[in-house]
Design an enzyme around this catalytic site. Structure first.
Site, PDB file in Angstrom:
ATOM      1  N   SER A 161      33.865  37.185  30.692  1.00 27.91           N
ATOM      2  CA  SER A 161      34.899  38.057  30.128  1.00 27.91           C
ATOM      3  C   SER A 161      34.762  38.038  28.611  1.00 27.91           C
ATOM      4  CB  SER A 161      36.277  37.497  30.508  1.00 27.91           C
ATOM      5  OG  SER A 161      37.299  38.067  29.703  1.00 27.91           O
ATOM      6  N   TYR A 193      42.914  31.112  32.475  1.00 19.70           N
ATOM      7  CA  TYR A 193      41.850  32.113  32.641  1.00 19.70           C
ATOM      8  C   TYR A 193      40.819  31.995  31.509  1.00 19.70           C
ATOM      9  CZ  TYR A 193      39.708  36.748  33.253  1.00 19.70           C
ATOM     10  OH  TYR A 193      38.824  37.779  33.432  1.00 19.70           O
TER      11      TYR A 193
HETATM   12  C1  BGC Z   1      40.880  40.332  31.973  1.00 17.26           C
HETATM   13  C2  BGC Z   1      41.704  41.591  31.863  1.00 17.26           C
HETATM   14  C3  BGC Z   1      41.879  41.979  30.416  1.00 17.26           C
HETATM   15  C4  BGC Z   1      40.561  42.018  29.696  1.00 17.26           C
HETATM   16  C5  BGC Z   1      40.691  42.293  28.215  1.00 17.26           C
HETATM   17  C6  BGC Z   1      39.596  40.537  31.248  1.00 17.26           C
HETATM   18  O1  BGC Z   1      38.795  39.413  31.378  1.00 17.26           O
HETATM   19  O2  BGC Z   1      40.646  40.032  33.340  1.00 17.26           O
HETATM   20  O3  BGC Z   1      42.962  41.374  32.450  1.00 17.26           O
HETATM   21  O4  BGC Z   1      42.485  43.266  30.333  1.00 17.26           O
HETATM   22  O5  BGC Z   1      39.875  40.797  29.879  1.00 17.26           O
HETATM   23  O6  BGC Z   1      41.670  41.499  27.614  1.00 17.26           O
END
Ligand code: BGC
Length: 268
Positions: free
Chosen positions: A153, A166
């Site tokens: 991410s 996360y």
């Molecule tokens: C998340 C999303 C978020 C995006 C940008 C991703 O890794 O799962 O929920 O919108 O990052 O912030």
């Protein structure tokens, strides 16, 4: 000639019944791969993906497993080998969010995210690498012995208050991916990460499903549109193919410029 074809190769995509995983499973099949479609809930959705893949002339099966459960992961890989023989491409896509202000975050929320997003990638990559090493390079398929794609991410780079579990899991994926790329490079296993920004998928519905949320999001994305699962699928096909044969150990950001935006993250 640039080589994008995945004809005759066998892929497993985790969390492939919706969102980014679904688009990647379909993209790999369009490029010629047979695809095992992992899911944990939503068997009907997984069957829809399987049918779509078969319509391209590729083989497909739906495989239920919680990627954070060792026994279920082992059983899934066995079922895949019974059907396809071996694995060439693993897309470690399954992931989830359990958001909370940090001072309210429960141990269960922390552990759930770590279990799926990090331990899940460990369990699946380990099974895949065992089989890739056993089989070795098959030059008629690919100069690489295997390709592992880790879903990370923008939040492996951008801190994300309100989502500490996360962001921690994705930060860990960066080192996980790079250490695997280092350890298995000489055995010709390529390992890379995809780092999406805001992509319109079920995981982040609150970030885009009202006009106000969408407007706020647009103010963070220089390219001025939300990403689509297909954008990410195109990158996954490239990373799985021989067109990217010299790429390993890389985190590739696909975010419409979110990581270069001066205000940086979406916040809590
Ligand atoms: C998340 C999303 C978020 C995006 C940008 C991703 O890794 O799962 O929920 O919108 O990052 O912030």
């Amino acid at each position: 000639m640039i080589q994008y074809s995945l004809k005759g190769q066998n892929a497993l995509v985790t969390g492939a019944n919706s969102g980014i995983g679904e688009a990647i499973a379909i993209g790999l099949a369009e490029a010629g791969a047979n695809v095992a479609v992992n899911y944990v809930v939503g068997p009907e959705q997984a069957e829809v993906v399987v049918e779509k893949i078969r319509s391209f002339g590729s083989k497909a099966i739906a495989l239920k497993a919680d990627v954070g459960n060792e026994a279920e992961v082992k059983a899934m890989f066995k079922a895949m080998y019974d059907e396809f023989g071996t694995i060439d491409i693993l897309v470690n896509n399954a992931g989830l969010q359990r958001d909370a202000p940090f001072h309210d975050m429960t141990l269960a929320q922390w552990e759930k995210v770590m279990n799926v997003n990090l331990t899940g990638q460990f369990l699946c990559a380990r099974e895949a690498i065992v089989e890739m090493l056993r089989r070795g390079v098959q030059p008629d398929r690919s100069p690489a012995c295997g390709k592992i794609i880790c879903m990370s991410s923008v939040h492996e780079l951008i801190p994300w208050g309100g989502h500490v579990n996360y962001a921690s899991s994705k930060g860990a994926i960066k080192m996980f991916m790079q250490s695997l790329a280092q350890e298995y490079g000489d055995r010709k296993i390529r390992v890379n990460s995809i780092c999406p920004g805001a992509v319109q998928s079920p995981i982040n519905r609150p970030a885009w499903d009202t006009p106000e949320a969408m407007e706020r999001l647009m103010s963070l994305i220089p390219y001025n549109r939300i990403g689509q699962p297909k954008d990410v699928a195109n990158l996954a096909v490239f990373l799985a193919s021989d067109a990217s044969d010299y790429i390993t150990g890389a985190s590739i950001f696909i975010d419409g410029g979110m990581t270069v935006f001066e205000g940086f993250a979406e916040g809590g």
